[in-house]
Enzyme design. Structure first.
Site, PDB file in Angstrom:
ATOM      1  N   ASP A 126       0.842  -1.202   0.000  1.00 14.42           N
ATOM      2  CA  ASP A 126       0.000   0.000   0.000  1.00 14.42           C
ATOM      3  C   ASP A 126       0.881   1.257   0.000  1.00 14.42           C
ATOM      4  OD1 ASP A 126      -2.434   1.424   0.262  1.00 14.42           O
ATOM      5  OD2 ASP A 126      -2.296   1.437   2.448  1.00 14.42           O
ATOM      6  N   HIS A 127       0.528   2.234  -0.803  1.00 17.98           N
ATOM      7  CA  HIS A 127       1.204   3.547  -0.806  1.00 17.98           C
ATOM      8  C   HIS A 127       2.720   3.487  -0.849  1.00 17.98           C
ATOM      9  CE1 HIS A 127      -2.161   6.190  -0.583  1.00 17.98           C
ATOM     10  NE2 HIS A 127      -2.680   5.475   0.385  1.00 17.98           N
ATOM     11  N   HIS A 184      -7.237   9.863   4.655  1.00 19.92           N
ATOM     12  CA  HIS A 184      -6.735   8.845   5.584  1.00 19.92           C
ATOM     13  C   HIS A 184      -6.899   9.344   7.022  1.00 19.92           C
ATOM     14  CE1 HIS A 184      -4.225   7.846   1.905  1.00 19.92           C
ATOM     15  NE2 HIS A 184      -4.927   6.759   2.132  1.00 19.92           N
ATOM     16  N   HIS A 199      -9.668   4.839  -0.985  1.00 16.46           N
ATOM     17  CA  HIS A 199      -8.784   4.956   0.186  1.00 16.46           C
ATOM     18  C   HIS A 199      -9.505   5.731   1.271  1.00 16.46           C
ATOM     19  CE1 HIS A 199      -4.693   3.604  -1.229  1.00 16.46           C
ATOM     20  NE2 HIS A 199      -5.441   3.459  -2.304  1.00 16.46           N
ATOM     21  N   ASN A 255     -10.342   0.386   1.203  1.00 23.12           N
ATOM     22  CA  ASN A 255      -9.170   0.339   2.102  1.00 23.12           C
ATOM     23  C   ASN A 255      -9.513   0.789   3.512  1.00 23.12           C
ATOM     24  OD1 ASN A 255      -7.656  -0.303  -0.126  1.00 23.12           O
ATOM     25  ND2 ASN A 255      -6.209   1.371   0.084  1.00 23.12           N
ATOM     26  N   THR A 313      -7.388   2.811   9.839  1.00 24.71           N
ATOM     27  CA  THR A 313      -7.603   3.429  11.162  1.00 24.71           C
ATOM     28  C   THR A 313      -8.668   2.703  11.979  1.00 24.71           C
ATOM     29  OG1 THR A 313      -6.993   5.523  10.159  1.00 24.71           O
ATOM     30  CG2 THR A 313      -8.104   5.649  12.279  1.00 24.71           C
TER      31      THR A 313
HETATM   32  P1  13P Z   1      -8.060   4.802   6.728  1.00 24.56           P
HETATM   33  O1  13P Z   1      -6.971   4.815   7.750  1.00 24.56           O
HETATM   34  O2  13P Z   1      -8.802   6.069   6.689  1.00 24.56           O
HETATM   35  O3  13P Z   1      -8.939   3.616   6.869  1.00 24.56           O
HETATM   36  O4  13P Z   1      -7.349   4.693   5.286  1.00 24.56           O
HETATM   37  C1  13P Z   1      -6.845   3.456   4.870  1.00 24.56           C
HETATM   38  C2  13P Z   1      -6.212   3.522   3.535  1.00 24.56           C
HETATM   39  O5  13P Z   1      -6.665   4.188   2.647  1.00 24.56           O
HETATM   40  C3  13P Z   1      -5.020   2.698   3.321  1.00 24.56           C
HETATM   41  O6  13P Z   1      -4.430   2.961   2.101  1.00 24.56           O
END
Ligand code: 13P
Length: 286
Positions: free
Chosen positions: A82-83, A180, A208, A230, A233
């Site tokens: 991811d990212h 996020h 996301h 996704n 959190t």
């Molecule tokens: P959140 O932390 O808002 O759930 O985002 C997760 C995310 O997009 C991971 O790439």
């Protein structure tokens, strides 16, 4: 079975207006919570890690645990990066058995984003691995990528088409108003923009920042082309709360199996609820 490439499942999700949930994990217990939750829901699942998590846990450990989970259970499990903004880390993850990678050049100028993503696509597609790109900028904070929410620019539909055609990516993360981390108020999603992107671009789209997005907005997004949701959190919070509560109940607690075990159970509850929201279990039916 081995870890799988998510594309066939994502394409089916697109056709059927369903999605697969992708959960960010950080250690053994959070990976177990995600996999066990998916097994109980009989749904395919994406385990994902950011480069920050890989620095914390080590690529060999994460990849070995995910492979063990895939061999142990009879649901399709995808291991996704991811990212990641680094070509080298993306290639290393592919070598270690990741079946999907996100190469995030969204902080770069448009042409540089295309160049970086196209380079990763070349390597990944030769290895049979799916690639997620991002266009527009998703607000909030995740690891070391911080974008001021006001600065965060939404994905431009026409540009999305050009980006997909020129990079050859398999899935596209879109910026439609999510961020996020936690929201201060209710997030306002631009569903019209999402529908326009879906009209133009014929690959699965990724949402996301789904933590804190109301259930009905998630469903509306899925109906407009989101095939991967996704969540990070909303798993971190119950884990931390359960651990804090363990120490509150027993300040002398010193057995990690007790406090991490309690955390795992709470995380699993959220995983199951989110999987039900996406409808992912239907993806395993004919
Ligand atoms: P959140 O932390 O808002 O759930 O985002 C997760 C995310 O997009 C991971 O790439």
């Amino acid at each position: 079975m081995p870890l799988v490439n998510p594309l066939p499942i994502l394409k089916k999700a697109r056709q059927q207006k369903l999605a697969i949930a992708a959960f960010n994990i950080h250690n053994l217990e959070t990976m177990q919570a995600v996999v066990e939750g998916a097994v109980e829901e009989m749904a395919p699942v994406i385990i994902q890690t950011t480069p920050g998590t890989l620095e914390h846990a080590g690529i060999p450990f994460i990849s070995a645990m995910a492979k063990a989970a895939a061999e142990e259970y009879r649901i399709p499990i995808i291991l996704h990066l991811d990212h990641c903004s680094s070509f080298a880390i993306a290639v290393k993850c592919i070598r270690y058995g990741y079946t999907s990678v996100m190469i995030d050049g969204s902080a770069l100028p448009y042409q540089d984003n295309i160049k970086l993503v196209a380079e990763v696509v070349k390597v990944a597609q030769a290895a049979g691995i799916a690639v997620e790109g991002e266009l527009g900028r998703i607000g909030g904070t995740e690891d070391d990528i911080t974008v001021d929410e006001r600065e965060a620019a939404m994905t431009v539909p026409g540009e999305a088409l050009d980006f997909v055609q020129r990079t050859g990516i398999d899935t596209l993360a879109v910026a439609i108003g999510t961020a996020h981390g936690l929201y201060k108020g209710e997030p306002l999603l631009d569903f019209d923009r999402l529908a326009q992107i879906k009209e133009l671009v014929d690959i699965p789209l990724v949402l996301h920042g789904a933590s804190g997005v109301p259930d009905d907005s998630i469903i509306r997004s899925i109906n407009r082309g989101i095939c991967k949701v996704n969540i990070a959190t909303e798993l971190k919070i119950p884990l931390a709360e359960a651990i804090k509560n363990s120490f509150k109940v027993n300040p002398a607690e010193d057995d990690p199996r007790n406090y991490l075990g309690a955390g795992r159970e709470e995380v699993k509850k959220v995983v199951k609820r989110k999987i039900r929201l996406t409808g992912a279990s239907k993806l395993l039916k004919r």
